[in-house]
Design a protein around this motif. Structure first.
Motif, PDB file in Angstrom:
ATOM      1  N   HIS A  92       0.831  -1.203   0.000  1.00 37.04           N
ATOM      2  CA  HIS A  92       0.000   0.000   0.000  1.00 37.04           C
ATOM      3  C   HIS A  92       0.867   1.256   0.000  1.00 37.04           C
ATOM      4  O   HIS A  92       0.524   2.254  -0.640  1.00 37.04           O
ATOM      5  N   ASP A  93       1.993   1.204   0.707  1.00 35.18           N
ATOM      6  CA  ASP A  93       2.916   2.343   0.701  1.00 35.18           C
ATOM      7  C   ASP A  93       3.451   2.584  -0.708  1.00 35.18           C
ATOM      8  O   ASP A  93       3.634   3.726  -1.135  1.00 35.18           O
ATOM      9  N   ARG A  94       3.702   1.488  -1.421  1.00 36.90           N
ATOM     10  CA  ARG A  94       4.239   1.609  -2.779  1.00 36.90           C
ATOM     11  C   ARG A  94       3.201   2.239  -3.716  1.00 36.90           C
ATOM     12  O   ARG A  94       3.531   3.093  -4.531  1.00 36.90           O
ATOM     13  N   ILE A  95       1.958   1.811  -3.600  1.00 36.04           N
ATOM     14  CA  ILE A  95       0.896   2.388  -4.419  1.00 36.04           C
ATOM     15  C   ILE A  95       0.735   3.873  -4.111  1.00 36.04           C
ATOM     16  O   ILE A  95       0.585   4.707  -5.018  1.00 36.04           O
ATOM     17  N   GLU A  96       0.785   4.221  -2.848  1.00 36.33           N
ATOM     18  CA  GLU A  96       0.673   5.628  -2.454  1.00 36.33           C
ATOM     19  C   GLU A  96       1.837   6.438  -3.028  1.00 36.33           C
ATOM     20  O   GLU A  96       1.651   7.574  -3.494  1.00 36.33           O
ATOM     21  N   ALA A  97       3.038   5.848  -3.005  1.00 28.47           N
ATOM     22  CA  ALA A  97       4.209   6.536  -3.542  1.00 28.47           C
ATOM     23  C   ALA A  97       4.082   6.756  -5.046  1.00 28.47           C
ATOM     24  O   ALA A  97       4.470   7.809  -5.568  1.00 28.47           O
ATOM     25  N   ILE A  98       3.540   5.770  -5.760  1.00 28.03           N
ATOM     26  CA  ILE A  98       3.342   5.913  -7.209  1.00 28.03           C
ATOM     27  C   ILE A  98       2.365   7.054  -7.498  1.00 28.03           C
ATOM     28  O   ILE A  98       2.621   7.900  -8.360  1.00 28.03           O
ATOM     29  N   ASN A  99       1.257   7.079  -6.780  1.00 26.45           N
ATOM     30  CA  ASN A  99       0.281   8.155  -6.981  1.00 26.45           C
ATOM     31  C   ASN A  99       0.892   9.521  -6.670  1.00 26.45           C
ATOM     32  O   ASN A  99       0.654  10.498  -7.387  1.00 26.45           O
ATOM     33  N   PHE A 100       1.671   9.585  -5.607  1.00 17.78           N
ATOM     34  CA  PHE A 100       2.336  10.841  -5.230  1.00 17.78           C
ATOM     35  C   PHE A 100       3.286  11.285  -6.336  1.00 17.78           C
ATOM     36  O   PHE A 100       3.298  12.456  -6.740  1.00 17.78           O
ATOM     37  N   HIS A 123       3.237  14.681  -8.721  1.00 18.32           N
ATOM     38  CA  HIS A 123       4.319  15.665  -8.596  1.00 18.32           C
ATOM     39  C   HIS A 123       5.339  15.531  -9.724  1.00 18.32           C
ATOM     40  O   HIS A 123       6.499  15.878  -9.575  1.00 18.32           O
ATOM     41  N   ASP A 124       4.871  15.042 -10.867  1.00 20.22           N
ATOM     42  CA  ASP A 124       5.756  14.897 -12.019  1.00 20.22           C
ATOM     43  C   ASP A 124       5.906  16.219 -12.752  1.00 20.22           C
ATOM     44  O   ASP A 124       4.918  16.926 -12.987  1.00 20.22           O
ATOM     45  N   ASP A 125       7.135  16.550 -13.114  1.00 20.05           N
ATOM     46  CA  ASP A 125       7.410  17.720 -13.963  1.00 20.05           C
ATOM     47  C   ASP A 125       6.910  19.022 -13.343  1.00 20.05           C
ATOM     48  O   ASP A 125       6.440  19.918 -14.047  1.00 20.05           O
ATOM     49  N   GLU A 144       6.783  18.735   1.226  1.00 15.36           N
ATOM     50  CA  GLU A 144       7.427  18.282   2.454  1.00 15.36           C
ATOM     51  C   GLU A 144       7.337  16.760   2.577  1.00 15.36           C
ATOM     52  O   GLU A 144       8.196  16.125   3.185  1.00 15.36           O
ATOM     53  N   GLY A 145       6.302  16.180   1.963  1.00  9.86           N
ATOM     54  CA  GLY A 145       6.135  14.729   2.024  1.00  9.86           C
ATOM     55  C   GLY A 145       7.023  13.964   1.067  1.00  9.86           C
ATOM     56  O   GLY A 145       7.052  12.725   1.099  1.00  9.86           O
ATOM     57  N   SER A 146       7.765  14.661   0.221  1.00  2.64           N
ATOM     58  CA  SER A 146       8.663  13.989  -0.726  1.00  2.64           C
ATOM     59  C   SER A 146       9.833  13.350   0.004  1.00  2.64           C
ATOM     60  O   SER A 146      10.406  13.945   0.920  1.00  2.64           O
ATOM     61  N   ASP A 147      10.185  12.145  -0.414  1.00  4.71           N
ATOM     62  CA  ASP A 147      11.426  11.534   0.063  1.00  4.71           C
ATOM     63  C   ASP A 147      12.620  12.073  -0.704  1.00  4.71           C
ATOM     64  O   ASP A 147      13.719  12.172  -0.169  1.00  4.71           O
ATOM     65  N   VAL A 148      12.404  12.393  -1.976  1.00  7.53           N
ATOM     66  CA  VAL A 148      13.462  12.941  -2.819  1.00  7.53           C
ATOM     67  C   VAL A 148      12.818  13.826  -3.886  1.00  7.53           C
ATOM     68  O   VAL A 148      11.698  13.573  -4.318  1.00  7.53           O
ATOM     69  N   ILE A 149      13.530  14.897  -4.245  1.00  8.58           N
ATOM     70  CA  ILE A 149      13.074  15.797  -5.307  1.00  8.58           C
ATOM     71  C   ILE A 149      14.162  15.833  -6.372  1.00  8.58           C
ATOM     72  O   ILE A 149      15.293  16.256  -6.100  1.00  8.58           O
ATOM     73  N   LEU A 150      13.852  15.358  -7.568  1.00  2.00           N
ATOM     74  CA  LEU A 150      14.825  15.328  -8.650  1.00  2.00           C
ATOM     75  C   LEU A 150      14.710  16.603  -9.481  1.00  2.00           C
ATOM     76  O   LEU A 150      13.610  17.042  -9.797  1.00  2.00           O
ATOM     77  N   VAL A 151      15.856  17.186  -9.813  1.00  2.00           N
ATOM     78  CA  VAL A 151      15.870  18.362 -10.681  1.00  2.00           C
ATOM     79  C   VAL A 151      16.829  18.107 -11.843  1.00  2.00           C
ATOM     80  O   VAL A 151      17.769  17.319 -11.729  1.00  2.00           O
ATOM     81  N   THR A 193      12.983   7.869 -13.561  1.00  6.19           N
ATOM     82  CA  THR A 193      13.669   7.592 -12.296  1.00  6.19           C
ATOM     83  C   THR A 193      12.716   7.756 -11.127  1.00  6.19           C
ATOM     84  O   THR A 193      12.709   6.935 -10.197  1.00  6.19           O
ATOM     85  N   SER A 194      11.882   8.800 -11.164  1.00  5.33           N
ATOM     86  CA  SER A 194      10.903   9.019 -10.089  1.00  5.33           C
ATOM     87  C   SER A 194       9.957   7.827  -9.962  1.00  5.33           C
ATOM     88  O   SER A 194       9.691   7.340  -8.858  1.00  5.33           O
ATOM     89  N   LEU A 195       9.452   7.364 -11.100  1.00  8.30           N
ATOM     90  CA  LEU A 195       8.502   6.252 -11.069  1.00  8.30           C
ATOM     91  C   LEU A 195       9.166   4.951 -10.639  1.00  8.30           C
ATOM     92  O   LEU A 195       8.569   4.137  -9.937  1.00  8.30           O
ATOM     93  N   TYR A 196      10.414   4.753 -11.050  1.00  8.42           N
ATOM     94  CA  TYR A 196      11.129   3.543 -10.621  1.00  8.42           C
ATOM     95  C   TYR A 196      11.336   3.557  -9.108  1.00  8.42           C
ATOM     96  O   TYR A 196      11.137   2.534  -8.436  1.00  8.42           O
ATOM     97  N   LEU A 197      11.722   4.708  -8.557  1.00 14.24           N
ATOM     98  CA  LEU A 197      11.914   4.816  -7.108  1.00 14.24           C
ATOM     99  C   LEU A 197      10.611   4.551  -6.368  1.00 14.24           C
ATOM    100  O   LEU A 197      10.605   3.923  -5.304  1.00 14.24           O
ATOM    101  N   ALA A 198       9.500   5.013  -6.943  1.00 11.80           N
ATOM    102  CA  ALA A 198       8.204   4.791  -6.307  1.00 11.80           C
ATOM    103  C   ALA A 198       7.788   3.334  -6.386  1.00 11.80           C
ATOM    104  O   ALA A 198       7.380   2.728  -5.389  1.00 11.80           O
ATOM    105  N   MET A 199       7.889   2.748  -7.579  1.00 11.69           N
ATOM    106  CA  MET A 199       7.415   1.379  -7.781  1.00 11.69           C
ATOM    107  C   MET A 199       8.294   0.352  -7.089  1.00 11.69           C
ATOM    108  O   MET A 199       7.810  -0.623  -6.521  1.00 11.69           O
ATOM    109  N   GLN A 200       9.603   0.570  -7.138  1.00  7.68           N
ATOM    110  CA  GLN A 200      10.526  -0.433  -6.623  1.00  7.68           C
ATOM    111  C   GLN A 200      10.787  -0.282  -5.130  1.00  7.68           C
ATOM    112  O   GLN A 200      10.943  -1.264  -4.422  1.00  7.68           O
TER     113      GLN A 200
END
Length: 273
Positions: free
Chosen positions: A123-131, A135-137, A145-152, A162-169
């Protein structure tokens, strides 16, 4: 033409068999035709799969490679006794010796994901994917503040995959923001990110490769011209140096390598299984 056909068979999703098999096959410079056959959870399905594998063996005149994580012994027996392929049994090779060494029987669970939907981690993984999708682009500033990482990084430098891989995996809530000419003119990060500097990780890319990627999306545009790509990459890297942001080049790296580097830098505890 492929040198050999490879089957990945499982009574689960087949992802483990495919991941394991590809890790082995990557050691060889050979062209393979890959076929995944998941959910072989009955003897009847096993017979159907064997007929497919044996047909390929007859047509190609070469024994197919068959990576398996089948745990049901009745199903596995069909492959062991009737399959014309080279059977590479992950559980038989590794689990049986571990059972002997540890002095306990494995639970012979069918696949890593067999009971995933019941777990908090799922469930955490699904929530991370939705998040991460929300927050894409730079689509949303809400709950950064809820982000674990912000890619620029500049557009098309690999932030979204990369964002989606980090969320899914790994179940990480990953936001990503493009660095654009307005940011370079101000010589500052996007204002919404300033308060979250510790979570920021930068991606860059060789201008030549960036131009190729952008030309696939918008051919013959100013956006894709090499001189513009060189300018944007140089400005983005200069900004990341000024701001003290950790960053890496995605030019020759796989998504897995990029994600692992980010985890080492920002959330090393997530590298644990």
């Amino acid at each position: 033409m492929p040198n050999r056909t490879v089957f990945f068979i499982s009574d689960g999703t087949g992802i483990t068999a495919e991941t394991f098999g590809n890790a082995i096959l990557n050691q060889f410079e050979a062209t393979m035709r890959r076929v995944r056959l998941p959910f072989l959870d009955s003897v009847d399905k096993a017979h159907q799969a064997v007929r497919q594998i044996n047909h390929v063996a007859d047509v190609e005149g070469k024994r197919p490679l068959v990576f398996t994580t089948v745990v049901d012994m009745d199903v596995l027996s069909v492959f062991r006794t009737q399959c014309k392929g080279v059977l590479l049994d992950m559980f038989g090779t590794f689990v049986a010796p571990l059972e002997h060494e540890l002095g306990i029987k494995s639970n012979h669970r069918v696949g890593r994901f067999s009971d995933a939907s019941k777990s908090q981690a799922y469930h955490d993984r699904i929530e991370a994917i939705n998040f991460s999708l929300a927050h894409d682009d730079g689509q949303s500033h809400k709950d950064l503040e809820g982000s674990d990482v912000i890619l620029v990084g500049v557009s098309r430098s690999g932030k979204t995959p990369t964002s989606l891989y980090l969320a899914m995996q790994y179940g990480l809530k990953a936001s990503n923001y493009p660095l654009i000419p307005e940011d370079f003119e101000r010589r500052q990060l996007p204002p919404a990110l300033v308060a979250h500097r510790k979570k920021i990780f930068g991606l860059t890319i060789a201008p030549e490769r960036l131009s190729e990627i952008r030309n696939e999306r918008r051919p013959n545009s100013r956006y894709a011209q090499l001189d513009n790509c060189r300018m944007e990459v140089a400005e983005a890297e200069a900004m990341m140096r000024r701001e003290g942001i950790r960053w890496l080049s995605t030019t020759t790296k796989s998504i897995e390598e990029i994600a692992t580097t980010i985890l080492q830098e920002i959330r090393p505890e997530r590298l644990e299984y």
